[in-house]
Design a protein around this motif. Structure first.
Motif, PDB file in Angstrom:
ATOM      1  N   LYS A 149       0.910  -1.395  -0.399  1.00  0.00           N
ATOM      2  CA  LYS A 149       0.419  -0.052  -0.256  1.00  0.00           C
ATOM      3  C   LYS A 149       1.145   1.190   0.262  1.00  0.00           C
ATOM      4  CE  LYS A 149      -2.316  -0.442   3.992  1.00  0.00           C
ATOM      5  NZ  LYS A 149      -2.020  -0.864   4.442  1.00  0.00           N
ATOM      6  N   THR A 208      -3.084   7.372   6.564  1.00  0.00           N
ATOM      7  CA  THR A 208      -3.669   7.489   7.585  1.00  0.00           C
ATOM      8  C   THR A 208      -3.435   6.509   8.984  1.00  0.00           C
ATOM      9  OG1 THR A 208      -6.020   5.803   6.830  1.00  0.00           O
ATOM     10  CG2 THR A 208      -6.060   7.913   6.538  1.00  0.00           C
ATOM     11  N   GLY A 209      -2.485   5.524   8.673  1.00  0.00           N
ATOM     12  CA  GLY A 209      -1.729   4.480   9.389  1.00  0.00           C
ATOM     13  C   GLY A 209      -1.143   5.321  10.153  1.00  0.00           C
ATOM     14  N   TYR A 263      -2.932   6.344  13.769  1.00  0.00           N
ATOM     15  CA  TYR A 263      -3.200   5.153  14.634  1.00  0.00           C
ATOM     16  C   TYR A 263      -1.797   4.603  15.534  1.00  0.00           C
ATOM     17  CZ  TYR A 263      -8.275   5.244  12.075  1.00  0.00           C
ATOM     18  OH  TYR A 263      -9.371   5.169  12.674  1.00  0.00           O
ATOM     19  N   ARG A 264      -0.734   5.321  14.299  1.00  0.00           N
ATOM     20  CA  ARG A 264       0.337   4.956  14.541  1.00  0.00           C
ATOM     21  C   ARG A 264       0.648   5.886  15.488  1.00  0.00           C
ATOM     22  NH1 ARG A 264       4.134   1.279  12.115  1.00  0.00           N
ATOM     23  NH2 ARG A 264       2.637   0.016  11.027  1.00  0.00           N
ATOM     24  N   ALA A 266      -0.237   0.035  17.877  1.00  0.00           N
ATOM     25  CA  ALA A 266      -1.207   0.550  16.896  1.00  0.00           C
ATOM     26  C   ALA A 266      -2.626   0.288  16.440  1.00  0.00           C
ATOM     27  CB  ALA A 266      -0.568   1.341  15.162  1.00  0.00           C
ATOM     28  N   SER A 267      -2.168  -0.832  16.270  1.00  0.00           N
ATOM     29  CA  SER A 267      -3.176  -2.220  15.572  1.00  0.00           C
ATOM     30  C   SER A 267      -4.001  -1.795  16.942  1.00  0.00           C
ATOM     31  CB  SER A 267      -2.873  -3.415  15.427  1.00  0.00           C
ATOM     32  OG  SER A 267      -3.742  -4.273  15.777  1.00  0.00           O
ATOM     33  N   SER A 284      -6.254   1.087  17.366  1.00  0.00           N
ATOM     34  CA  SER A 284      -7.462   1.470  16.314  1.00  0.00           C
ATOM     35  C   SER A 284      -8.610   0.069  16.484  1.00  0.00           C
ATOM     36  CB  SER A 284      -6.628   1.228  15.237  1.00  0.00           C
ATOM     37  OG  SER A 284      -6.284  -0.809  15.177  1.00  0.00           O
ATOM     38  N   ARG A 330     -11.340   6.214  17.189  1.00  0.00           N
ATOM     39  CA  ARG A 330     -11.915   6.178  15.288  1.00  0.00           C
ATOM     40  C   ARG A 330     -12.986   7.207  15.125  1.00  0.00           C
ATOM     41  NH1 ARG A 330      -8.940   1.432  13.083  1.00  0.00           N
ATOM     42  NH2 ARG A 330     -10.347   1.626  11.199  1.00  0.00           N
ATOM     43  N   GLY A 336      -4.993   3.139   3.862  1.00  0.00           N
ATOM     44  CA  GLY A 336      -5.229   2.798   5.059  1.00  0.00           C
ATOM     45  C   GLY A 336      -6.875   1.809   4.914  1.00  0.00           C
ATOM     46  N   ARG A 337      -7.147   1.043   6.451  1.00  0.00           N
ATOM     47  CA  ARG A 337      -7.502  -0.254   6.217  1.00  0.00           C
ATOM     48  C   ARG A 337      -8.781   0.160   5.553  1.00  0.00           C
ATOM     49  NH1 ARG A 337      -3.215  -0.395   7.463  1.00  0.00           N
ATOM     50  NH2 ARG A 337      -1.763  -2.456   8.806  1.00  0.00           N
ATOM     51  N   ASP A 338      -9.921   1.454   5.951  1.00  0.00           N
ATOM     52  CA  ASP A 338     -11.337   1.844   6.220  1.00  0.00           C
ATOM     53  C   ASP A 338     -10.935   2.643   5.422  1.00  0.00           C
ATOM     54  OD1 ASP A 338      -9.853   3.441   7.650  1.00  0.00           O
ATOM     55  OD2 ASP A 338     -11.518   3.316   8.642  1.00  0.00           O
ATOM     56  N   ARG A 352      -1.245  -9.502  13.802  1.00  0.00           N
ATOM     57  CA  ARG A 352      -1.974  -7.760  13.979  1.00  0.00           C
ATOM     58  C   ARG A 352      -3.175  -7.854  12.278  1.00  0.00           C
ATOM     59  NH1 ARG A 352       0.138  -2.792  11.076  1.00  0.00           N
ATOM     60  NH2 ARG A 352       2.092  -3.468  10.745  1.00  0.00           N
ATOM     61  N   ASP A 365      -6.992  -6.369  12.862  1.00  0.00           N
ATOM     62  CA  ASP A 365      -7.669  -5.906  11.848  1.00  0.00           C
ATOM     63  C   ASP A 365      -9.075  -5.783  11.296  1.00  0.00           C
ATOM     64  OD1 ASP A 365      -5.328  -4.519  13.559  1.00  0.00           O
ATOM     65  OD2 ASP A 365      -4.092  -3.996  10.859  1.00  0.00           O
ATOM     66  N   ARG A 371     -12.210  -7.402  14.030  1.00  0.00           N
ATOM     67  CA  ARG A 371     -12.563  -6.112  15.428  1.00  0.00           C
ATOM     68  C   ARG A 371     -13.900  -5.603  14.801  1.00  0.00           C
ATOM     69  NH1 ARG A 371      -8.432  -1.981  12.320  1.00  0.00           N
ATOM     70  NH2 ARG A 371      -9.562  -1.202  11.161  1.00  0.00           N
TER      71      ARG A 371
HETATM   72  O1   DC Z   1      -1.227   1.107   7.697  1.00  0.00           O
HETATM   73  P1   DC Z   1      -0.447   0.752   9.022  1.00  0.00           P
HETATM   74  O2   DC Z   1       0.576  -0.242   9.155  1.00  0.00           O
HETATM   75  O3   DC Z   1       0.417   2.435   8.887  1.00  0.00           O
HETATM   76  O4   DC Z   1      -1.419   0.844  10.116  1.00  0.00           O
HETATM   77  C1   DC Z   1      -0.992   0.953  11.571  1.00  0.00           C
HETATM   78  C2   DC Z   1      -1.959   0.276  12.077  1.00  0.00           C
HETATM   79  O5   DC Z   1      -3.547   1.076  12.267  1.00  0.00           O
HETATM   80  C3   DC Z   1      -3.008  -1.168  11.628  1.00  0.00           C
HETATM   81  O6   DC Z   1      -2.532  -2.224  12.388  1.00  0.00           O
HETATM   82  C4   DC Z   1      -4.191  -0.949  11.193  1.00  0.00           C
HETATM   83  C5   DC Z   1      -5.101   0.509  12.241  1.00  0.00           C
HETATM   84  N1   DC Z   1      -5.292   1.127  10.710  1.00  0.00           N
HETATM   85  C6   DC Z   1      -6.194   1.315  10.841  1.00  0.00           C
HETATM   86  O7   DC Z   1      -7.524   0.643  11.649  1.00  0.00           O
HETATM   87  N2   DC Z   1      -7.629   1.796   9.981  1.00  0.00           N
HETATM   88  C7   DC Z   1      -6.545   2.574   8.859  1.00  0.00           C
HETATM   89  N3   DC Z   1      -7.694   3.894   8.354  1.00  0.00           N
HETATM   90  C8   DC Z   1      -4.991   3.086   9.231  1.00  0.00           C
HETATM   91  C9   DC Z   1      -4.281   1.863  10.018  1.00  0.00           C
END
Ligand code: DC
Length: 223
Positions: free
Chosen positions: A13, A31-32, A35-36, A90-91, A94, A100, A125-127, A173, A177, A180
């Protein structure tokens, strides 16, 4: 134009999003990092990662921009956000839905600013496609096999000898992720899913740039 790029750790990504933003002339938002950054401050201040109220107070002082994340106006160095301890924390942080909500607002603000001032953003990101920017012009979900993702992460961090440990940490992780309750990692129904296991970074980047240009032309035609 807004491009959403979601996927698990090691799916490529970050490298892809940076290159795609460069080619399209858009801002790249990671966006990660938000959270980090909350996790980093929580660890430094020895806060309980289960104390959502205290984490929200930290999140309220975070800002996201193309330059990264700042806390209380001070820029947080990218290197500080990349340690295995911060990744695991971070995980965990989050998973808090209230936290969030605060960070999602920050992420939307950053995307809106990028649209107004720079023509748009590639937001990673994730979402992003499911929650942060459901209106994004293009949604990409990158995946790759668990073995390949662990291999990439080991190479990226110069810790090839720790492949097994990295693989285990990544598995934990991923599980947290995607299981949840609040905004679990999953592709948006209208996302283009790309399995990058045997694709080079360049082929992923060119494919997404091609799709983005198609969407951009369609938007121009219909407006
Ligand atoms: O993408 P990353 O590995 O830097 O993200 C770090 C943590 O943040 C990952 O374990 C899940 C969370 N995260 C999230 O829940 N939603 C996002 N949009 C980005 C990251």
């Amino acid at each position: 134009m807004l491009v959403a790029i979601d996927g698990p750790a090691g799916s490529g990504k970050s490298s892809a999003a940076q290159a795609i933003a460069g080619r399209l002339g858009l801002v790249n938002l990671n966006t990660g990092a938000t959270y980090r950054a909350v996790a980093l401050v929580a660890l430094r201040e020895e806060m309980d990662l289960g104390n959502e109220g205290a984490l929200i107070a930290v999140a309220a002082r975070m800002e996201l921009s193309a330059d990264g994340v700042s806390y209380g106006g001070a820029h947080i160095l990218e290197d500080a956000l990349r340690s295995p301890e911060v990744s695991a924390a971070a995980s965990k942080v989050s998973a808090h839905p209230g936290l969030r909500r605060v960070l999602v607002e920050r992420q939307r603000d950053a995307a809106r600013k990028a649209e107004v001032s720079g023509g748009g953003a590639v937001v990673e990101g994730r979402d992003i496609g499911t929650v942060v920017l459901p209106e994004a012009d293009l949604k990409i979900f990158l995946s790759a096999s668990a073995e390949e993702r662990a291999r990439r992460r080991a190479l990226q961090t110069g810790r090839e000898s720790e492949l097994e440990r990295i693989s285990k940490a990544m598995h934990n992780r991923d599980k947290r992720d995607s299981e949840r309750e609040a905004s679990p990692l999953k592709p948006a129904p209208d996302a283009v899913v790309l399995d990058t296991t045997s694709l080079s970074l360049e082929s992923v980047v060119s494919r997404v740039v091609e799709l983005a240009n198609e969407r951009r032309n369609n938007v121009r035609k219909s407006s």
